[in-house]
Design an enzyme around this catalytic site. Structure first.
Site, short mmCIF file in Angstrom:
data_model
loop_
_atom_site.label_atom_id
_atom_site.label_comp_id
_atom_site.label_asym_id
_atom_site.label_seq_id
_atom_site.Cartn_x
_atom_site.Cartn_y
_atom_site.Cartn_z
N LYS A 71 0.85 -1.20 0.00
CA LYS A 71 0.00 0.00 0.00
C LYS A 71 0.88 1.25 0.00
O LYS A 71 1.49 1.59 1.00
CB LYS A 71 -0.90 0.02 1.24
N GLU B 41 10.49 1.48 9.86
CA GLU B 41 11.56 2.39 9.42
C GLU B 41 10.98 3.79 9.48
O GLU B 41 10.26 4.22 8.57
CB GLU B 41 11.98 2.04 7.98
N CYS C 208 14.75 10.75 4.64
CA CYS C 208 14.77 10.43 6.08
C CYS C 208 16.16 10.67 6.66
O CYS C 208 16.28 11.02 7.82
CB CYS C 208 14.32 8.99 6.31
N GLU D 264 11.27 16.39 13.56
CA GLU D 264 11.57 16.10 12.16
C GLU D 264 10.75 17.01 11.27
O GLU D 264 9.56 17.23 11.50
CB GLU D 264 11.22 14.64 11.81
P1 NAD Z 1 3.37 8.88 6.66
O1 NAD Z 1 3.72 8.20 7.93
O2 NAD Z 1 2.44 10.03 6.70
O3 NAD Z 1 2.70 7.83 5.64
C1 NAD Z 1 3.38 6.65 5.27
C2 NAD Z 1 2.36 5.60 4.83
O4 NAD Z 1 1.54 5.23 5.93
C3 NAD Z 1 1.43 6.07 3.72
O5 NAD Z 1 1.25 5.01 2.82
C4 NAD Z 1 0.15 6.34 4.50
O6 NAD Z 1 -1.02 6.27 3.70
C5 NAD Z 1 0.18 5.24 5.53
N1 NAD Z 1 -0.64 5.45 6.72
C6 NAD Z 1 -1.03 6.64 7.27
N2 NAD Z 1 -1.74 6.42 8.40
C7 NAD Z 1 -1.81 5.07 8.57
C8 NAD Z 1 -2.37 4.23 9.56
N3 NAD Z 1 -3.02 4.72 10.61
N4 NAD Z 1 -2.21 2.90 9.43
C9 NAD Z 1 -1.53 2.37 8.39
N5 NAD Z 1 -0.97 3.13 7.41
C10 NAD Z 1 -1.10 4.46 7.50
O7 NAD Z 1 4.76 9.26 5.98
P2 NAD Z 1 5.04 10.16 4.71
O8 NAD Z 1 4.68 11.57 5.03
O9 NAD Z 1 4.47 9.51 3.51
O10 NAD Z 1 6.63 10.00 4.59
C11 NAD Z 1 7.54 10.78 5.30
C12 NAD Z 1 8.01 10.06 6.54
O11 NAD Z 1 8.62 8.82 6.18
C13 NAD Z 1 9.08 10.82 7.28
O12 NAD Z 1 8.84 10.74 8.65
C14 NAD Z 1 10.36 10.10 6.90
O13 NAD Z 1 11.42 10.26 7.81
C15 NAD Z 1 9.88 8.70 6.84
N6 NAD Z 1 10.81 7.88 6.08
C16 NAD Z 1 11.60 7.00 6.77
C17 NAD Z 1 12.53 6.23 6.09
C18 NAD Z 1 13.40 5.24 6.82
O14 NAD Z 1 13.94 4.35 6.16
N7 NAD Z 1 13.56 5.34 8.12
C19 NAD Z 1 12.64 6.36 4.70
C20 NAD Z 1 11.81 7.26 4.03
C21 NAD Z 1 10.88 8.01 4.73
#
Ligand code: NAD
Length: 488
Positions: free
Chosen positions: A183, A256, A290, A387
């Site tokens: 997803k 992650e 990230c 962040e």
């Molecule tokens: P987000 O957490 O808003 O969303 C990520 C995913 O989770 C999306 O697909 C979203 O639809 C889904 N989601 C949202 N609420 C949910 C729920 N309650 N249950 C299940 N799924 C749900 O993140 P974003 O804004 O898309 O991405 C940015 C974030 O990702 C930043 O915090 C960044 O640091 C992190 N990130 C981490 C890494 C790593 O490897 N540590 C790599 C890339 C990005």
């Protein structure tokens, strides 16, 4: 044929989306709920698609379970599937670059690098094997560790790497013998829908399922009792919600999560070398990585010089569309990050910070922002502690090693850190003491699928990549064989 203009991209993305679909049980499915993706770099360009409902999420999970039962009994060749997918992706890199640029705003070189990285990642996973270790033996017995698959893996991914994150998770999950339901982020579904069409005939029905849903799709997956593991990349807040939801059936979770990576620059660092690297790491993705450098701790004796050099570079930075000549920074993908940047800047002003360089920004037609460099904040300020995914960077002076270590370790994030010093003893001490999952000394992190990636503290649970990352998708079973020899 290279796609090199905004108009060509828009046309290509519309055409690819029309042919694409969600992949459920081997079938391409149109979806049910109308939704729109608008290019974050040109709000006049948008593409329509349809999201799935939670019932379709349940169908995908059921299909993945059925496929898993067949796989479990030796009915599959994951390495062959991964290699076949890699081969097909390789011929589609230009289309993927267009899709990634369109919906995330990435500059063309970065989008192409992500498409190439996905091919590389799949081939890397296909080259790996599950380990089988003998951990104890005597004349009377032998004990082995055997890795067995978990079952159905839900792979939930963020907007900033729409292809690579998904492919990394699929590679590990399949190689370990699992099936997947992916997803992606609702900000970047189109890349995933195209991927779904490309892989539909390369794997048996139900082995890979791809669903682009609304806000209810992720929770439906994490709560489902048909899912055995959730591998998630995204923000800390959502990671916590997923851990809570997965607790209902005690699913395996691999998280992650976000980071707030510090760069710690000592007085003996070679600033000619270091400052351009820090600038690129902080602003090259407009802060939307990230492991982007999110805060610089500079020794007090060199802080002014570090800031002066960063500001000089900031003057030459050019935010732009994927097709703007000479652009050095992409648009921000989401309005949320654009607004957070402004809130943090305003909060910093109210705390008396000095804005050493204030870049211009606009949300007219796209979310564009030049670098902004802030000094004079204490460690507790939100811009230093939280962040954010935008081009705003605090520079904080320090006087001693212990002071900077305390400042960094007192935060709740622990993804990565960079250390810049010529002194091996200082580097060694920080390597041991920093509460992060990764430390890079005198250089920046580079993607390397052999190296486990992940964070400490609230930056995550578990590691992705490398042998550790493969183990994360398995149940580790100890098996003991006893000898029949009565004298043994
Ligand atoms: P987000 O957490 O808003 O969303 C990520 C995913 O989770 C999306 O697909 C979203 O639809 C889904 N989601 C949202 N609420 C949910 C729920 N309650 N249950 C299940 N799924 C749900 O993140 P974003 O804004 O898309 O991405 C940015 C974030 O990702 C930043 O915090 C960044 O640091 C992190 N990130 C981490 C890494 C790593 O490897 N540590 C790599 C890339 C990005």
């Amino acid at each position: 044929m290279p796609i090199t203009t905004a108009a060509e991209t828009h046309d290509a993305v519309r055409a690819l989306t029309l042919k694409a679909g969600h992949l459920i049980d081997g079938q391409l499915v149109e979806g049910t709920v109308s939704a729109t993706v608008t290019a974050p770099w040109d709000h006049s360009l948008s593409v329509e698609y349809k999201q799935v409902t939670v019932d379709e999420v349940a169908e995908a999970v059921a299909a993945a379970r059925r496929a898993f039962r067949t796989l479990r009994r030796g009915g599959g060749q994951p390495k062959d599937w991964l290699l076949a997918i890699a081969e097909r992706l390789e011929t589609e890199q230009e289309n993927f670059a267009a899709l990634i640029s369109f919906e995330s705003g990435k500059l063309q070189p970065a989008a192409r690098a992500e498409a190439a990285g996905a091919v590389f990642s799949l081939r890397h996973w296909a080259s790996m094997d599950l380990a089988e270790d003998v951990i104890d033996s005597s004349p009377a017995h032998e004990t082995r560790l055997v890795r067995t698959p978990l079952g159905v893996v839900a792979a939930i991914t963020p907007f900033n790497m729409p292809l690579l994150m998904m492919v990394n998770k699929i590679g590990a999950a399949l190689l370990a013998g699992n099936t997947v339901v992916c997803k992606p982020s609702p900000h970047t579904p189109l890349t995933a829908l195209h991927f779904a069409r490309l892989v539909a005939d390369l794997v048996p029905a139900g082995v890979i399922n791809i669903l682009c849903g609304g806000d209810d799709a992720g929770p439906a997956l994490t709560a489902s009792d048909g899912v055995d593991m959730v591998t998630f990349t995204g923000s800390v807040g959502v990671g916590k919600a997923i851990a809570a939801s997965a607790a209902g059936t005690l699913k395996r979770v691999q998280l992650e999560l976000g980071g707030n990576d510090p760069a710690i620059v000592f007085a003996d660092a070679d600033l000619d070398d270091v400052v351009p690297k820090l600038f690129q790491a902080a602003f090259g993705s407009s802060g939307q990585a990230c492991v982007a450098v999110k805060r610089i701790y500079a020794h007090r004796g060199i802080t002014n010089e570090v800031v002066r050099r960063l500001a000089d570079l900031a003057r030459t930075a050019l935010p732009g569309t994927p097709y703007t000549d000479g652009a050095t920074m992409p648009a921000l993908t989401t309005r949320g990050q654009y607004e957070l940047m402004h809130r943090l800047l305003e909060d910093s002003r109210q705390r008396g910070a000095v804005i050493a360089f204030e870049g211009s920004s606009t949300d007219q037609g796209g979310y564009f922002a030049q670098p902004t460099i802030v000094v004079g904040l204490d460690s507790g300020a939100p811009l230093v502690e939280e962040e954010q995914f935008s081009p705003i960077l605090p520079v904080v002076p320090f006087d001693s090693l212990e002071e900077v270590l305390d400042a960094v370790n007192s935060g709740r994030f622990g993804l990565g850190a960079t250390v810049w010093t010529q002194d091996p003893a200082t580097a060694q001490y920080l390597m041991e003491q920093l509460e992060t999952g990764m430390v890079w000394i005198n250089g920046l992190g580079r993607p390397n699928p052999s190296v486990p990636f992940g964070g400490a503290k609230e930056s995550g649970i578990g590691r992705e990549g490398g042998q550790l990352g493969l183990d994360a998708f398995t149940e580790i079973k100890s098996v003991t064989f006893y000898s029949k020899d009565p004298s043994a």
